[in-house]
Write a protein that holds these residues in place. Structure first.
Motif, PDB file in Angstrom:
ATOM      1  N   ASN A 182      94.044   3.948  30.015  1.00 30.48           N
ATOM      2  CA  ASN A 182      92.741   4.608  29.947  1.00 30.48           C
ATOM      3  C   ASN A 182      91.735   3.855  30.796  1.00 30.48           C
ATOM      4  OD1 ASN A 182      93.509   4.862  26.520  1.00 30.48           O
ATOM      5  ND2 ASN A 182      93.478   6.627  27.863  1.00 30.48           N
ATOM      6  N   THR A 183      90.723   4.574  31.242  1.00 26.99           N
ATOM      7  CA  THR A 183      89.577   3.924  31.870  1.00 26.99           C
ATOM      8  C   THR A 183      88.655   3.453  30.752  1.00 26.99           C
ATOM      9  OG1 THR A 183      89.716   5.356  33.811  1.00 26.99           O
ATOM     10  CG2 THR A 183      87.619   4.210  33.425  1.00 26.99           C
ATOM     11  N   ILE A 184      88.426   2.174  30.680  1.00 21.33           N
ATOM     12  CA  ILE A 184      87.664   1.592  29.575  1.00 21.33           C
ATOM     13  C   ILE A 184      86.188   1.510  29.922  1.00 21.33           C
ATOM     14  CG2 ILE A 184      87.439  -0.373  28.013  1.00 21.33           C
ATOM     15  CD1 ILE A 184      90.111   1.114  27.795  1.00 21.33           C
ATOM     16  N   ASN A 185      85.358   2.066  29.065  1.00 17.93           N
ATOM     17  CA  ASN A 185      83.917   2.000  29.236  1.00 17.93           C
ATOM     18  C   ASN A 185      83.463   0.554  29.068  1.00 17.93           C
ATOM     19  OD1 ASN A 185      81.080   2.138  28.838  1.00 17.93           O
ATOM     20  ND2 ASN A 185      81.251   4.239  28.071  1.00 17.93           N
ATOM     21  N   SER A 186      82.694   0.053  30.021  1.00 14.91           N
ATOM     22  CA  SER A 186      82.264  -1.351  29.978  1.00 14.91           C
ATOM     23  C   SER A 186      81.364  -1.647  28.778  1.00 14.91           C
ATOM     24  CB  SER A 186      81.543  -1.731  31.269  1.00 14.91           C
ATOM     25  OG  SER A 186      80.389  -0.910  31.445  1.00 14.91           O
ATOM     26  N   LYS A 430      84.463   6.118  20.479  1.00  9.70           N
ATOM     27  CA  LYS A 430      84.625   4.683  20.703  1.00  9.70           C
ATOM     28  C   LYS A 430      85.799   4.149  19.897  1.00  9.70           C
ATOM     29  CE  LYS A 430      81.306   2.113  19.090  1.00  9.70           C
ATOM     30  NZ  LYS A 430      80.025   1.377  18.949  1.00  9.70           N
ATOM     31  N   ALA A 431      86.709   3.415  20.534  1.00  9.87           N
ATOM     32  CA  ALA A 431      87.868   2.815  19.860  1.00  9.87           C
ATOM     33  C   ALA A 431      88.138   1.464  20.505  1.00  9.87           C
ATOM     34  CB  ALA A 431      89.085   3.726  19.986  1.00  9.87           C
ATOM     35  N   PRO A 432      88.875   0.591  19.831  1.00  9.20           N
ATOM     36  CA  PRO A 432      89.155  -0.724  20.410  1.00  9.20           C
ATOM     37  C   PRO A 432      90.011  -0.657  21.672  1.00  9.20           C
ATOM     38  CG  PRO A 432      89.512  -0.725  18.037  1.00  9.20           C
ATOM     39  CD  PRO A 432      89.340   0.696  18.440  1.00  9.20           C
ATOM     40  N   PRO A 433      89.636  -1.378  22.716  1.00  9.27           N
ATOM     41  CA  PRO A 433      90.492  -1.490  23.902  1.00  9.27           C
ATOM     42  C   PRO A 433      91.547  -2.582  23.714  1.00  9.27           C
ATOM     43  CG  PRO A 433      88.374  -2.538  24.327  1.00  9.27           C
ATOM     44  CD  PRO A 433      88.309  -1.978  22.936  1.00  9.27           C
ATOM     45  N   VAL A 434      92.762  -2.325  24.203  1.00  7.19           N
ATOM     46  CA  VAL A 434      93.866  -3.284  24.098  1.00  7.19           C
ATOM     47  C   VAL A 434      94.614  -3.313  25.429  1.00  7.19           C
ATOM     48  CG1 VAL A 434      94.173  -2.976  21.611  1.00  7.19           C
ATOM     49  CG2 VAL A 434      95.430  -1.508  23.205  1.00  7.19           C
ATOM     50  N   LEU A 435      95.534  -4.270  25.557  1.00  4.80           N
ATOM     51  CA  LEU A 435      96.397  -4.302  26.733  1.00  4.80           C
ATOM     52  C   LEU A 435      97.246  -3.041  26.788  1.00  4.80           C
ATOM     53  CD1 LEU A 435      97.734  -7.985  26.588  1.00  4.80           C
ATOM     54  CD2 LEU A 435      96.054  -7.067  28.224  1.00  4.80           C
ATOM     55  N   GLY A 436      97.492  -2.558  28.005  1.00  4.20           N
ATOM     56  CA  GLY A 436      98.332  -1.392  28.186  1.00  4.20           C
ATOM     57  C   GLY A 436      99.802  -1.760  28.247  1.00  4.20           C
ATOM     58  N   PHE A 437     100.626  -0.730  28.388  1.00  2.92           N
ATOM     59  CA  PHE A 437     102.075  -0.908  28.417  1.00  2.92           C
ATOM     60  C   PHE A 437     102.529  -1.648  29.670  1.00  2.92           C
ATOM     61  CE2 PHE A 437     106.500   0.493  28.886  1.00  2.92           C
ATOM     62  CZ  PHE A 437     106.976   0.350  27.592  1.00  2.92           C
ATOM     63  N   TYR A 438     101.775  -1.469  30.777  1.00  4.92           N
ATOM     64  CA  TYR A 438     102.147  -2.074  32.056  1.00  4.92           C
ATOM     65  C   TYR A 438     101.106  -3.101  32.479  1.00  4.92           C
ATOM     66  CZ  TYR A 438     105.184   2.019  32.198  1.00  4.92           C
ATOM     67  OH  TYR A 438     106.119   2.975  31.894  1.00  4.92           O
ATOM     68  N   ASP A 439     101.505  -4.048  33.281  1.00  6.46           N
ATOM     69  CA  ASP A 439     100.587  -5.060  33.797  1.00  6.46           C
ATOM     70  C   ASP A 439      99.369  -4.413  34.445  1.00  6.46           C
ATOM     71  OD1 ASP A 439     101.873  -7.335  33.015  1.00  6.46           O
ATOM     72  OD2 ASP A 439     102.887  -7.691  34.919  1.00  6.46           O
ATOM     73  N   TYR A 444      92.788   2.598  25.025  1.00  9.55           N
ATOM     74  CA  TYR A 444      92.140   2.658  23.730  1.00  9.55           C
ATOM     75  C   TYR A 444      93.182   2.969  22.667  1.00  9.55           C
ATOM     76  CZ  TYR A 444      87.420   3.097  25.824  1.00  9.55           C
ATOM     77  OH  TYR A 444      86.239   2.878  26.493  1.00  9.55           O
ATOM     78  N   THR A 445      93.034   2.372  21.512  1.00  8.28           N
ATOM     79  CA  THR A 445      93.849   2.761  20.361  1.00  8.28           C
ATOM     80  C   THR A 445      93.143   2.318  19.092  1.00  8.28           C
ATOM     81  OG1 THR A 445      96.103   2.773  19.459  1.00  8.28           O
ATOM     82  CG2 THR A 445      95.253   0.656  20.211  1.00  8.28           C
ATOM     83  N   GLY A 446      93.390   3.016  17.997  1.00  7.35           N
ATOM     84  CA  GLY A 446      92.665   2.692  16.769  1.00  7.35           C
ATOM     85  C   GLY A 446      93.450   3.081  15.538  1.00  7.35           C
ATOM     86  N   GLY A 447      92.743   3.588  14.528  1.00  2.12           N
ATOM     87  CA  GLY A 447      93.385   3.980  13.285  1.00  2.12           C
ATOM     88  C   GLY A 447      93.706   2.792  12.395  1.00  2.12           C
ATOM     89  N   SER A 448      94.422   3.062  11.312  1.00  3.59           N
ATOM     90  CA  SER A 448      94.772   1.996  10.381  1.00  3.59           C
ATOM     91  C   SER A 448      95.752   1.006  11.002  1.00  3.59           C
ATOM     92  CB  SER A 448      95.354   2.572   9.092  1.00  3.59           C
ATOM     93  OG  SER A 448      96.611   3.169   9.315  1.00  3.59           O
ATOM     94  N   SER A 449      96.455   1.424  12.075  1.00  2.58           N
ATOM     95  CA  SER A 449      97.398   0.520  12.746  1.00  2.58           C
ATOM     96  C   SER A 449      96.685  -0.699  13.314  1.00  2.58           C
ATOM     97  CB  SER A 449      98.134   1.261  13.868  1.00  2.58           C
ATOM     98  OG  SER A 449      99.036   2.200  13.351  1.00  2.58           O
ATOM     99  N   VAL A 450      95.660  -0.452  14.143  1.00  4.52           N
ATOM    100  CA  VAL A 450      94.919  -1.561  14.751  1.00  4.52           C
ATOM    101  C   VAL A 450      94.116  -2.314  13.688  1.00  4.52           C
ATOM    102  CG1 VAL A 450      93.162  -2.182  16.446  1.00  4.52           C
ATOM    103  CG2 VAL A 450      94.853  -0.440  17.003  1.00  4.52           C
ATOM    104  N   ALA A 451      93.635  -1.595  12.682  1.00  2.00           N
ATOM    105  CA  ALA A 451      92.934  -2.270  11.581  1.00  2.00           C
ATOM    106  C   ALA A 451      93.838  -3.298  10.913  1.00  2.00           C
ATOM    107  CB  ALA A 451      92.453  -1.233  10.565  1.00  2.00           C
ATOM    108  N   THR A 452      95.105  -2.935  10.725  1.00  2.00           N
ATOM    109  CA  THR A 452      96.076  -3.842  10.108  1.00  2.00           C
ATOM    110  C   THR A 452      96.352  -5.042  11.003  1.00  2.00           C
ATOM    111  OG1 THR A 452      97.096  -1.973   8.965  1.00  2.00           O
ATOM    112  CG2 THR A 452      98.420  -3.981   9.174  1.00  2.00           C
ATOM    113  N   ALA A 453      96.591  -4.786  12.279  1.00  2.00           N
ATOM    114  CA  ALA A 453      96.851  -5.877  13.220  1.00  2.00           C
ATOM    115  C   ALA A 453      95.651  -6.820  13.317  1.00  2.00           C
ATOM    116  CB  ALA A 453      97.203  -5.297  14.593  1.00  2.00           C
TER     117      ALA A 453
END
Length: 504
Positions: A182-186, A430-439, A444-453
């Motif tokens: 994703n293109t991440i908003n600064s 708005k959701a938390p930005p994380v590293l992508g699958f590729y270098d 962006y990804t969120g939900g209870s998954s990222v909350a748990t991590a």
């Protein structure tokens, strides 16, 4: 006058005989219905799913122990004939060393199945789990199910091959998978040293950057049970995880997921993520803090042991269920692993995973589990398994508004222990930005998954600051550092955690 009486007597006799015959026919019909239960064909998949739906709708849960023997057998038949047998005394879910009593129980049950199914020892596969008291066998006969249900030493019977509950592609789903960037908003991150390391906006809602002055997770090892970590994301591999401010740590990868149409196969599918979900969770927990201009993990100096135990986040497949149970027992046996993070689950309890959670818990692991993130499959349900277990710490997501509101796709309920802010108020994107699958990729990804991590990462900060503490002490500190403590909200548990307070 005698003739009418005679006629009446004859009518009474005839009626009595007729009535007796009718009763005999009713009894015969009742006996036939009991007998015919053995002869009935297996229920169809829609019929089985209707029974599951009714239970979920009426009680909010479902358990195979509550269905009829015929329904259980039907699900076994529709589930590739795989029957999972939990054996031992009630509550005897695992044993590192099998007692003679357990060995005898196991031997007797295997012999019962072999006799009832009319095959010789070795003709059909028997999968025995190493630590938990569970075996998987091939079963076709209804009589086998009935005999097992009446046998001593059977804790539960489950059709672990049944994966047809509202899923697609022959029981396989892609729930939670995303490898796109994703293109991440600064505006959704802040840059810090060294040279443009990116901190997610939601970290600041929990004072995580402020907590880094006290602890960065050094010396703590976190186990991640998910879809693995991408081989194409070098910042989460051994070549890139020690970089910049992240030093002196390690990442290890293992695989317990088997990709095969044969349930008894040992064709392990490798250690690397093919879904994208596990990579995102690994990033949230432990991505390095360096000068690559990429998102930083909560515990950027913690060690990471990542398991590819599932194909996606939905534990609807036999191999996923076994993969997770194997990963739990292996992590349970590692003395260096203090925390286990699981952003995966299912709508109801799965016996072999439940047993394995209990084993890992007995080894003093602090186990975090996602409360549930709605997909087309899980939408409308409450807290999911294994977050429903007392041995796990259940986490879900909320928005950043002034009132506590769950994030748009997050599940809530009285089993939730903690919350993490995952999106903007009024369901903004708005959701938390994380590293992508590729270098070089971010997403962006969120939900209870990222909350748990995120919560698992905060726990690592606490345990790193107080390395001699027990699991109970760390968990108590998290509770004391949360918004609602000492009270517990019926939907959000102890609420949002203040990471700075937790490490002080």
């Amino acid at each position: 006058m005698k003739r009418p009486l005679l006629k009446l007597s004859m009518l009474l006799v005839a009626f009595t005989i007729f009535n007796a015959c009718q009763k005999d026919e009713v009894l015969e019909m009742q006996e036939e219905s009991v007998i015919n239960d053995d002869q009935k064909p297996a229920l169809t998949i829609p019929e089985i799913n209707a029974i599951i739906n009714q239970s979920l709708t009426e009680t909010g849960t479902f358990d195979w122990k509550d269905v009829t023997p015929h329904t259980l057998w039907s699900a076994v038949i529709r589930g590739n004939n795989i029957l999972t047998i939990g054996y031992g005394a009630e509550g005897e879910s695992f044993a590192e060393v099998k007692t003679e009593s357990l060995k005898a129980t196991l031997s007797n049950l295997i012999q019962l199945v072999e006799d009832s199914e009319d095959y010789k020892k070795g003709d059909k596969p028997v999968v025995e789990h190493d630590i938990i008291n569970v075996i998987d066998m091939e079963v076709a006969n209804f009589s086998t199910i009935k005999q097992l249900l009446q046998s001593d030493g059977v804790r539960y019977l489950e059709p672990n091959g049944y994966n047809q509950y509202e899923t697609v592609n022959n029981g396989r789903s892609s729930s939670g998978c995303d490898k796109d960037s994703n293109t991440i908003n600064s505006a959704h991150y802040t840059t810090i040293a060294p040279n443009n390391a990116q901190v997610s906006w939601h970290f600041y809602k929990h004072n995580i950057p402020q907590a880094w002055s006290q602890s960065t997770g050094a010396g703590v090892t976190i186990g991640l049970i998910d879809t693995g970590v991408s081989a194409s994301q070098t910042l989460l591999n051994s070549s890139g995880i020690n970089d910049g401010y992240s030093t002196g740590r390690f990442v290890q990868k293992y695989g317990t997921f088997i990709d095969s149409s044969w349930w008894w196969s040992d064709n392990y599918d490798g250690i690397h993520d093919k879904c994208g979900h596990g990579t995102a969770m690994a990033s949230t927990i432990a991505a390095p803090r360096n000068d690559n201009g990429m998102p930083v993990g909560v515990a950027y100096n913690a060690n990471l042991v990542a398991y590819r135990a599932t194909e996606d986040v939905l534990l609807n497949d036999y191999h996923e269920r076994k993969g997770v149970s194997d990963a739990l027992t292996q992590l349970g046996n590692r003395s260096d692993v203090k925390i286990i993070s699981m952003s995966i689950g299912y709508l109801w309890s799965i016996g072999n995973i439940k047993d394995a959670v209990e084993y890992a818990y007995s080894k003093q692991k602090l186990i975090f589990a996602a409360g549930g993130t709605s997909t087309s499959f899980t939408n409308g349900y409450g807290v999911i398994f294994p977050a429903t277990m007392s041995e796990t710490v259940a986490v879900t997501g909320v928005d950043d508004g002034s009132n506590y509101d769950r994030c748009e796709v997050c599940h809530t309920g009285d089993k939730i222990d903690f919350t993490i802010i995952m999106e903007g108020d009024n369901n903004t994107s708005k959701a938390p930005p994380v590293l992508g699958f590729y270098d070089g990729d971010r997403r962006y990804t969120g939900g209870s998954s990222v909350a748990t991590a995120t919560t698992a990462g905060i726990a690592a900060l606490v345990w790193s600051k107080y390395p001699t503490w027990s699991r109970a002490q760390v968990l108590t500190k998290l509770k004391q550092s949360s918004e609602f403590y000492p009270n517990k909200n019926s939907s959000f548990g102890y609420g949002n955690i203040d990471a700075l307070q937790a490490v002080q």
